[in-house]
Scaffold this motif. Sequence first.
Motif, PDB file in Angstrom:
ATOM      1  N   ASP A   8       1.128  -1.060   0.456  1.00  0.00           N
ATOM      2  CA  ASP A   8      -0.094   0.500  -0.289  1.00  0.00           C
ATOM      3  C   ASP A   8       0.861   1.149  -0.241  1.00  0.00           C
ATOM      4  OD1 ASP A   8      -2.648  -1.156  -0.185  1.00  0.00           O
ATOM      5  OD2 ASP A   8      -3.111  -0.727   2.027  1.00  0.00           O
ATOM      6  N   SER A  11       2.508   1.278  -3.978  1.00  0.00           N
ATOM      7  CA  SER A  11       1.743   1.245  -5.038  1.00  0.00           C
ATOM      8  C   SER A  11       0.718   2.615  -5.416  1.00  0.00           C
ATOM      9  CB  SER A  11       0.845   0.223  -4.538  1.00  0.00           C
ATOM     10  OG  SER A  11      -0.396  -0.123  -6.073  1.00  0.00           O
ATOM     11  N   ASN A  13      -2.165   2.292  -6.758  1.00  0.00           N
ATOM     12  CA  ASN A  13      -3.428   2.012  -6.987  1.00  0.00           C
ATOM     13  C   ASN A  13      -4.385   2.347  -5.422  1.00  0.00           C
ATOM     14  OD1 ASN A  13      -3.126   0.493  -9.187  1.00  0.00           O
ATOM     15  ND2 ASN A  13      -2.037  -1.147  -8.245  1.00  0.00           N
TER      16      ASN A  13
END
Length: 70
Positions: A8, A11, A13
Amino acid sequence: MLIAVSLDSVSPNPPMLPAANLAEVLHLAGLGQNLMDAAFTTVIARKHYGNEIDESELGQRRSRAIHGVV
């Protein structure tokens, strides 16, 4: 969980673990891990020593751990 948190952080995303509830998510994951550990060691102990192992101090501690989470 450590891998998910690490991914996390690097990334682009959307996060797998919500930052707003991260403490609660990690708390619940810890409880789940402890539940699995206690259940697994109970099964292994019973396999090797029979059900009477549940009456030992460790057997009782594992039982309390399982019932405390559930």
